[in-house]
Scaffold this motif. Structure first.
Motif, short mmCIF file in Angstrom:
data_model
loop_
_atom_site.label_atom_id
_atom_site.label_comp_id
_atom_site.label_asym_id
_atom_site.label_seq_id
_atom_site.Cartn_x
_atom_site.Cartn_y
_atom_site.Cartn_z
N PRO A 73 0.80 -1.23 0.00
CA PRO A 73 0.00 0.00 0.00
C PRO A 73 0.83 1.28 0.00
O PRO A 73 0.52 2.23 -0.73
CB PRO A 73 -0.82 -0.13 1.29
N ARG A 74 1.89 1.33 0.80
CA ARG A 74 2.68 2.55 0.87
C ARG A 74 3.38 2.82 -0.45
O ARG A 74 3.45 3.98 -0.90
CB ARG A 74 3.71 2.44 2.00
N LEU A 75 3.87 1.79 -1.11
CA LEU A 75 4.51 1.99 -2.40
C LEU A 75 3.51 2.43 -3.46
O LEU A 75 3.86 3.21 -4.36
CB LEU A 75 5.23 0.71 -2.84
N ARG A 76 2.27 1.97 -3.37
CA ARG A 76 1.23 2.43 -4.31
C ARG A 76 0.99 3.93 -4.12
O ARG A 76 0.77 4.66 -5.09
CB ARG A 76 -0.06 1.63 -4.11
N GLU A 77 1.01 4.38 -2.87
CA GLU A 77 0.84 5.81 -2.61
C GLU A 77 1.98 6.60 -3.23
O GLU A 77 1.76 7.65 -3.86
CB GLU A 77 0.79 6.06 -1.10
N ILE A 78 3.20 6.12 -3.03
CA ILE A 78 4.36 6.82 -3.58
C ILE A 78 4.31 6.83 -5.10
O ILE A 78 4.61 7.84 -5.75
CB ILE A 78 5.65 6.16 -3.07
N ALA A 79 3.91 5.70 -5.70
CA ALA A 79 3.87 5.59 -7.16
C ALA A 79 2.83 6.52 -7.77
O ALA A 79 2.94 6.88 -8.95
CB ALA A 79 3.58 4.14 -7.56
N ALA A 80 1.83 6.92 -7.00
CA ALA A 80 0.76 7.78 -7.53
C ALA A 80 1.13 9.26 -7.51
O ALA A 80 0.41 10.08 -8.08
CB ALA A 80 -0.52 7.56 -6.72
N ARG A 81 2.22 9.63 -6.89
CA ARG A 81 2.61 11.03 -6.80
C ARG A 81 3.11 11.56 -8.13
O ARG A 81 3.78 10.85 -8.88
CB ARG A 81 3.70 11.21 -5.75
N SER A 82 2.80 12.84 -8.40
CA SER A 82 3.33 13.48 -9.60
C SER A 82 4.81 13.78 -9.41
O SER A 82 5.24 14.16 -8.32
CB SER A 82 2.57 14.79 -9.86
N LEU A 83 5.57 13.61 -10.48
CA LEU A 83 7.01 13.78 -10.38
C LEU A 83 7.39 15.26 -10.34
O LEU A 83 6.93 16.05 -11.18
CB LEU A 83 7.70 13.12 -11.57
N PRO A 84 8.23 15.66 -9.40
CA PRO A 84 8.70 17.05 -9.34
C PRO A 84 9.85 17.27 -10.32
O PRO A 84 10.54 16.33 -10.71
CB PRO A 84 9.17 17.20 -7.89
N ASP A 85 10.08 18.52 -10.68
CA ASP A 85 11.20 18.85 -11.56
C ASP A 85 12.49 19.09 -10.79
O ASP A 85 13.58 18.94 -11.34
CB ASP A 85 10.86 20.09 -12.39
N ASP A 86 12.35 19.45 -9.51
CA ASP A 86 13.51 19.89 -8.74
C ASP A 86 14.01 18.81 -7.78
O ASP A 86 14.25 19.06 -6.61
CB ASP A 86 13.16 21.15 -7.96
N ALA A 87 14.16 17.59 -8.28
CA ALA A 87 14.56 16.49 -7.40
C ALA A 87 15.75 15.74 -7.99
O ALA A 87 15.93 15.67 -9.21
CB ALA A 87 13.38 15.53 -7.20
N LEU A 88 16.55 15.17 -7.11
CA LEU A 88 17.56 14.22 -7.54
C LEU A 88 16.85 12.98 -8.08
O LEU A 88 15.76 12.62 -7.64
CB LEU A 88 18.43 13.80 -6.35
N GLN A 89 17.48 12.32 -9.03
CA GLN A 89 16.92 11.05 -9.52
C GLN A 89 17.95 9.94 -9.35
O GLN A 89 19.11 10.07 -9.73
CB GLN A 89 16.54 11.14 -10.99
N VAL A 90 17.49 8.80 -8.77
CA VAL A 90 18.30 7.60 -8.68
C VAL A 90 17.67 6.56 -9.60
O VAL A 90 16.50 6.18 -9.43
CB VAL A 90 18.36 7.05 -7.25
#
Length: 360
Positions: free
Chosen positions: A55-72
């Motif tokens: 459930p927690r990963l589904r919540e994270i996956a539903a978030r809109s991606l920000p432009d000002d973030a590091l990406q791994v």
């Protein structure tokens, strides 16, 4: 350890799939979330349908991606998302002594590279990756792999256990021949193989028959393509006396680490990424006879080499552990204590947060 406030991270990877990258990625992501990282998920396109149940990963996956973030980008290097406008980190591994050209190119389009072991970092640099390379070890789940897990032994025989996906990299023919050379039907031993094989062109039973093992060979028990939960897998480890893996190369070596966490003495090849956590003080490393061409059904290995474990040394170590069970148990106890202090998924997440905080 507390995360830096407002640390935003896009985590590009595969989730919801029954593969190593996906399972480990989910474990790391949950630990990063618990440490307070503001996490976002960029899914890696893949040909298999994903089924994300956490459930927690589904919540994270539903978030809109920000432009000002590091990406791994935690995935195969040829699957890195390189168009992100912010800082780009590639987090990957391979099991041979070189890298395909497209992996090198993808790594050099990132701002920095992470890989789980010093062996991997040296391999990447020698292959031509010129971006900064950081060693970022992976981990294991201490809740399901520890010395308190209940055991359900097959019988009172000394039990060797090996867990792997059938294929050239895991050298199953070497393991079976070594076991049958070290022991006969007169020895009070058994070898349990927990094998996955989803390649319909391969007949495991036929390949074993082609080995023409001696008629007086000791018993071998095969668990073939049987799903085991993490709790069941932990009990399987705990039901054995020794874990053995004659691998030719590992990107990390999770079964080796899980077996150590469960207190088993481990016999495994002294080459590739597992050397980050596996050594003589906490295991029984198998000498490498030489490096041989990595011939397997994997295009990433073409042109590169991996280890050929020393057959005679493998035979000797299996016999030694069998004949010195008290010493072997002592090594297993030392391994369990060390990995619990250094190599859990929580430790992985803390190392990641420390590096990201420096960048942020």
């Amino acid at each position: 350890m507390k995360a830096v406030p407002d640390l935003k991270v896009i985590w590009q990877s595969r989730w919801g799939l029954p593969i190593g990258y996906s399972l480990s990625s989910e474990a790391i992501a949950l630990q990063l979330d618990q440490l307070g990282v503001d996490l976002f998920h960029r899914p890696t396109p893949w040909h298999m349908p994903a089924e994300l149940n956490q459930p927690r990963l589904r919540e994270i996956a539903a978030r809109s991606l920000p432009d000002d973030a590091l990406q791994v980008s935690y995935d195969q290097a040829d699957l890195f998302y390189t168009e992100h406008r912010g800082y780009r980190i590639g987090y990957t591994m391979l099991e041979v002594n070189g890298l395909p050209a497209d992996w090198i190119a993808a790594c050099n389009r990132m701002d920095e590279i992470w890989t789980p072991s010093r062996w991997g970092a040296e391999t990447f640099a020698a292959a031509g990756v010129y971006r900064p390379i950081h060693v970022m070890p992976l981990g294991y789940d201490p809740e399901h792999f520890n010395t308190q897990i209940p055991a359900y032994r097959l019988d009172n025989r000394f039990t060797f256990l090996s867990i792997f996906e059938w294929g050239e990299r895991k050298a199953p023919e070497l393991l079976l021949r070594a076991y049958c050379s070290a022991f006969s039907r007169n020895d009070d031993v058994v070898l349990i193989l927990r094998i996955n094989n989803f390649d319909r062109s391969i007949s495991v039973s036929q390949q074993i028959a082609n080995l023409r093992l001696p008629p007086d060979s000791p018993p071998i028990v095969i668990l073939y393509n049987q799903y085991l939960s993490r709790a069941q897998l932990g009990s399987l480890y705990r039901s054995a006396d020794c874990f053995v893996l004659a691998t030719r190369g590992e990107g990390w070596g999770l079964p080796i680490l899980e077996a150590m966490a469960c207190g088993l003495p481990v016999i495994a090849t002294n080459w590739s990424a597992q050397t980050e956590f596996f050594r003589a003080e906490v295991g029984f490393p198998v000498n490498v006879r030489t490096l041989v061409p990595a011939e397997a059904k994997c295009p990433y290995y073409t042109g590169w080499s991996w280890a050929e474990p020393d057959f005679d040394h493998l035979v000797w170590l299996m016999r030694y552990v069998y004949e010195h069970p008290a010493e072997a148990r002592s090594v297993g106890h030392a391994a369990a204590a060390e990995v619990a202090q250094r190599w859990t998924w929580r430790h992985t997440a803390e190392r990641i947060v420390a590096r990201l905080a420096e960048l942020a």
